[in-house]
Design a protein around this motif. Structure first.
Motif, PDB file in Angstrom:
ATOM      1  N   LEU A  54      30.497-101.845  58.805  1.00  0.00           N
ATOM      2  CA  LEU A  54      30.832-101.706  60.226  1.00  0.00           C
ATOM      3  C   LEU A  54      30.531-102.995  60.982  1.00  0.00           C
ATOM      4  CD1 LEU A  54      29.591 -98.088  61.009  1.00  0.00           C
ATOM      5  CD2 LEU A  54      31.913 -98.887  60.740  1.00  0.00           C
ATOM      6  N   ILE A  55      29.373-103.606  60.675  1.00  0.00           N
ATOM      7  CA  ILE A  55      29.005-104.843  61.367  1.00  0.00           C
ATOM      8  C   ILE A  55      29.990-105.958  61.029  1.00  0.00           C
ATOM      9  CG2 ILE A  55      27.261-106.647  61.455  1.00  0.00           C
ATOM     10  CD1 ILE A  55      25.171-104.526  61.378  1.00  0.00           C
ATOM     11  N   LEU A  56      30.390-106.048  59.747  1.00  0.00           N
ATOM     12  CA  LEU A  56      31.328-107.105  59.356  1.00  0.00           C
ATOM     13  C   LEU A  56      32.679-106.907  60.036  1.00  0.00           C
ATOM     14  CD1 LEU A  56      30.544-107.497  55.558  1.00  0.00           C
ATOM     15  CD2 LEU A  56      30.083-109.121  57.358  1.00  0.00           C
ATOM     16  N   ILE A  57      33.147-105.651  60.132  1.00  0.00           N
ATOM     17  CA  ILE A  57      34.430-105.400  60.799  1.00  0.00           C
ATOM     18  C   ILE A  57      34.314-105.748  62.285  1.00  0.00           C
ATOM     19  CG2 ILE A  57      36.075-103.611  61.431  1.00  0.00           C
ATOM     20  CD1 ILE A  57      35.404-102.263  58.781  1.00  0.00           C
ATOM     21  N   GLY A  58      33.172-105.357  62.890  1.00  0.00           N
ATOM     22  CA  GLY A  58      32.969-105.694  64.296  1.00  0.00           C
ATOM     23  C   GLY A  58      32.972-107.190  64.533  1.00  0.00           C
ATOM     24  N   ALA A  59      32.335-107.950  63.613  1.00  0.00           N
ATOM     25  CA  ALA A  59      32.325-109.402  63.758  1.00  0.00           C
ATOM     26  C   ALA A  59      33.724-109.973  63.542  1.00  0.00           C
ATOM     27  CB  ALA A  59      31.336-110.011  62.769  1.00  0.00           C
ATOM     28  N   ALA A  60      34.476-109.381  62.591  1.00  0.00           N
ATOM     29  CA  ALA A  60      35.812-109.898  62.292  1.00  0.00           C
ATOM     30  C   ALA A  60      36.755-109.735  63.476  1.00  0.00           C
ATOM     31  CB  ALA A  60      36.376-109.196  61.058  1.00  0.00           C
ATOM     32  N   LEU A  61      36.497-108.767  64.357  1.00  0.00           N
ATOM     33  CA  LEU A  61      37.358-108.595  65.531  1.00  0.00           C
ATOM     34  C   LEU A  61      37.172-109.714  66.540  1.00  0.00           C
ATOM     35  CD1 LEU A  61      37.072-104.771  66.249  1.00  0.00           C
ATOM     36  CD2 LEU A  61      38.944-106.002  65.193  1.00  0.00           C
ATOM     37  N   ARG A  62      36.025-110.400  66.504  1.00  0.00           N
ATOM     38  CA  ARG A  62      35.712-111.369  67.542  1.00  0.00           C
ATOM     39  C   ARG A  62      36.073-112.812  67.174  1.00  0.00           C
ATOM     40  NH1 ARG A  62      32.038-111.190  71.504  1.00  0.00           N
ATOM     41  NH2 ARG A  62      32.720-113.328  71.788  1.00  0.00           N
ATOM     42  N   VAL A  63      35.965-113.167  65.895  1.00  0.00           N
ATOM     43  CA  VAL A  63      36.063-114.574  65.507  1.00  0.00           C
ATOM     44  C   VAL A  63      37.532-114.947  65.239  1.00  0.00           C
ATOM     45  CG1 VAL A  63      33.729-114.618  64.584  1.00  0.00           C
ATOM     46  CG2 VAL A  63      35.623-113.987  63.105  1.00  0.00           C
ATOM     47  N   TYR A  67      38.103-117.080  59.825  1.00  0.00           N
ATOM     48  CA  TYR A  67      36.739-116.559  59.644  1.00  0.00           C
ATOM     49  C   TYR A  67      36.747-115.045  59.491  1.00  0.00           C
ATOM     50  CZ  TYR A  67      35.271-121.209  60.945  1.00  0.00           C
ATOM     51  OH  TYR A  67      35.083-122.554  60.959  1.00  0.00           O
ATOM     52  N   ALA A  68      37.681-114.400  60.207  1.00  0.00           N
ATOM     53  CA  ALA A  68      37.795-112.947  60.044  1.00  0.00           C
ATOM     54  C   ALA A  68      38.164-112.602  58.609  1.00  0.00           C
ATOM     55  CB  ALA A  68      38.839-112.400  61.011  1.00  0.00           C
ATOM     56  N   GLY A  69      39.069-113.421  58.011  1.00  0.00           N
ATOM     57  CA  GLY A  69      39.418-113.195  56.612  1.00  0.00           C
ATOM     58  C   GLY A  69      38.212-113.343  55.708  1.00  0.00           C
ATOM     59  N   LEU A  70      37.385-114.363  55.969  1.00  0.00           N
ATOM     60  CA  LEU A  70      36.190-114.546  55.131  1.00  0.00           C
ATOM     61  C   LEU A  70      35.223-113.375  55.286  1.00  0.00           C
ATOM     62  CD1 LEU A  70      35.374-118.345  55.456  1.00  0.00           C
ATOM     63  CD2 LEU A  70      36.034-117.084  53.423  1.00  0.00           C
ATOM     64  N   LEU A  71      35.079-112.874  56.522  1.00  0.00           N
ATOM     65  CA  LEU A  71      34.174-111.731  56.725  1.00  0.00           C
ATOM     66  C   LEU A  71      34.675-110.511  55.972  1.00  0.00           C
ATOM     67  CD1 LEU A  71      33.326-112.140  60.495  1.00  0.00           C
ATOM     68  CD2 LEU A  71      31.739-112.282  58.596  1.00  0.00           C
ATOM     69  N   LEU A  72      36.004-110.295  55.998  1.00  0.00           N
ATOM     70  CA  LEU A  72      36.540-109.160  55.240  1.00  0.00           C
ATOM     71  C   LEU A  72      36.383-109.379  53.743  1.00  0.00           C
ATOM     72  CD1 LEU A  72      39.646-108.244  57.363  1.00  0.00           C
ATOM     73  CD2 LEU A  72      37.395-107.201  57.314  1.00  0.00           C
ATOM     74  N   LEU A  73      36.431-110.674  53.313  1.00  0.00           N
ATOM     75  CA  LEU A  73      36.192-110.972  51.897  1.00  0.00           C
ATOM     76  C   LEU A  73      34.762-110.589  51.508  1.00  0.00           C
ATOM     77  CD1 LEU A  73      37.726-112.237  49.561  1.00  0.00           C
ATOM     78  CD2 LEU A  73      36.711-114.420  50.143  1.00  0.00           C
ATOM     79  N   ILE A  74      33.802-110.861  52.408  1.00  0.00           N
ATOM     80  CA  ILE A  74      32.419-110.437  52.144  1.00  0.00           C
ATOM     81  C   ILE A  74      32.368-108.917  51.993  1.00  0.00           C
ATOM     82  CG2 ILE A  74      30.081-110.340  53.081  1.00  0.00           C
ATOM     83  CD1 ILE A  74      30.665-112.901  54.552  1.00  0.00           C
ATOM     84  N   ALA A  75      33.102-108.211  52.869  1.00  0.00           N
ATOM     85  CA  ALA A  75      33.101-106.750  52.791  1.00  0.00           C
ATOM     86  C   ALA A  75      33.661-106.283  51.457  1.00  0.00           C
ATOM     87  CB  ALA A  75      33.914-106.175  53.954  1.00  0.00           C
ATOM     88  N   VAL A  76      34.745-106.937  50.983  1.00  0.00           N
ATOM     89  CA  VAL A  76      35.342-106.540  49.694  1.00  0.00           C
ATOM     90  C   VAL A  76      34.361-106.807  48.558  1.00  0.00           C
ATOM     91  CG1 VAL A  76      37.169-107.090  48.060  1.00  0.00           C
ATOM     92  CG2 VAL A  76      37.707-106.805  50.462  1.00  0.00           C
ATOM     93  N   PHE A  77      33.711-107.980  48.574  1.00  0.00           N
ATOM     94  CA  PHE A  77      32.717-108.275  47.541  1.00  0.00           C
ATOM     95  C   PHE A  77      31.618-107.222  47.529  1.00  0.00           C
ATOM     96  CE2 PHE A  77      33.701-113.035  47.390  1.00  0.00           C
ATOM     97  CZ  PHE A  77      34.411-112.866  46.237  1.00  0.00           C
TER      98      PHE A  77
ATOM     99  N   VAL B  49      27.089-114.023  64.277  1.00  0.00           N
ATOM    100  CA  VAL B  49      28.453-114.567  64.252  1.00  0.00           C
ATOM    101  C   VAL B  49      29.303-113.909  65.328  1.00  0.00           C
ATOM    102  CG1 VAL B  49      30.563-114.645  62.899  1.00  0.00           C
ATOM    103  CG2 VAL B  49      28.406-115.228  61.832  1.00  0.00           C
ATOM    104  N   ALA B  50      29.177-112.590  65.464  1.00  0.00           N
ATOM    105  CA  ALA B  50      30.028-111.870  66.412  1.00  0.00           C
ATOM    106  C   ALA B  50      29.651-112.202  67.850  1.00  0.00           C
ATOM    107  CB  ALA B  50      29.916-110.372  66.166  1.00  0.00           C
ATOM    108  N   VAL B  51      28.372-112.287  68.141  1.00  0.00           N
ATOM    109  CA  VAL B  51      27.947-112.359  69.540  1.00  0.00           C
ATOM    110  C   VAL B  51      27.950-113.787  70.062  1.00  0.00           C
ATOM    111  CG1 VAL B  51      26.063-111.869  71.112  1.00  0.00           C
ATOM    112  CG2 VAL B  51      26.634-110.246  69.316  1.00  0.00           C
ATOM    113  N   TRP B  52      27.477-114.728  69.239  1.00  0.00           N
ATOM    114  CA  TRP B  52      27.359-116.106  69.718  1.00  0.00           C
ATOM    115  C   TRP B  52      28.401-117.029  69.093  1.00  0.00           C
ATOM    116  CZ3 TRP B  52      22.288-113.999  68.252  1.00  0.00           C
ATOM    117  CH2 TRP B  52      21.625-113.484  69.367  1.00  0.00           C
ATOM    118  N   ASP B  53      29.444-116.481  68.443  1.00  0.00           N
ATOM    119  CA  ASP B  53      30.510-117.290  67.821  1.00  0.00           C
ATOM    120  C   ASP B  53      29.941-118.345  66.868  1.00  0.00           C
ATOM    121  OD1 ASP B  53      32.523-115.908  68.995  1.00  0.00           O
ATOM    122  OD2 ASP B  53      32.564-117.168  70.777  1.00  0.00           O
TER     123      ASP B  53
END
Lengths: 132, 86
Positions: A54-63, A67-77, B49-53
């Motif tokens: 959930l945290i990785l998906i939330g972060a992927a929505l912002r960046v 970088y969102a692709g890399l975060l989703l790659l972490i989730a897949v791993f 990463v999400a909050v502070w970019d």
């Protein structure tokens, strides 16, 4: 319109981050409270990783997108490696006696590990499950 | 605000996990605890990463997740070979 989408994304990120942190906390509580290794593994492998996803998906929505692709790659791993680790630790816990077998309701592995000439072992048993 | 609450929850999680790491009692419990500790660190950095970019940390997270997995599997196999390791 663009500002509205931005606000919606930020709200979704906030909700996902908080839900993820709560699930991580529940995983930690389970790790402390549960009685033996295998039940702790349950808390570790499910609640904790749902929180991380959930945290990785939330972060992927912002960046930005790469970088969102890399975060989703972490989730897949994580989704690939956690079941593997759970399988390995669970099997080693069983074989080194960390699992108290009399507390188990169903113990299918015992039938498979039993020698073939034991009275209650089926022909399908011998050999399987003894591998590394 | 969101970052503070989320990081506080993850901090409490880390304290609970370290409690299990210290208490044991079996080596496998400690291995599971270390894996969860790495996961918690990855989660906390993802919040940053999400909050502070703080996007330069994303690659670090990728490496950390994979190294945590490899380390845990290696330690678990060692615990299997040396059953006296408790």
């Amino acid at each position: 319109m663009n500002g509205l989408v931005q606000t919606a994304l930020e709200a979704a990120t906030a909700v996902l981050l908080l839900c993820g942190a709560v699930f991580c906390l529940l995983g930690g509580v389970g790790l402390v409270r549960f009685p033996d290794t295998v039940t702790r593994l349950q808390a570790a492998a499910k609640a904790q990783n749902l929180g991380l996803l959930l945290i990785l998906i939330g972060a992927a929505l912002r960046v930005p997108l790469p970088y969102a692709g890399l975060l989703l790659l972490i989730a897949v791993f994580q989704l690939i490696t956690v079941p593997v680790l759970g399988q390995i630790v669970g099997r080693i816990a069983y074989r080194t006696g960390a699992v108290e077998r009399h507390t188990l309701t169903v113990d299918e592995l015992a039938e498979r590990l039993a020698p073939p000439d034991a009275p209650d072992a089926g022909e399908s048993g011998g050999g399987r499950g003894r591998g590394t | 605000m969101v970052a503070t609450v989320a990081l506080a929850l993850l901090g409490v999680t880390a304290v609970l996990v370290v409690h299990r790491l210290v208490r044991g009692p079996h080596a496998l419990d400690r291995i599971v605890a270390v894996e969860i500790l790495v996961t918690t660190v990855v989660a906390g950095a993802a919040v940053a990463v999400a909050v502070w970019d703080y996007t330069s940390a994303v690659l670090v997270l990728l490496v950390l997740a994979l190294l945590g997995f490899i380390g845990s599997v290696t330690a678990a196999r060692l615990a299997e070979e040396r059953e006296d390791m408790r």
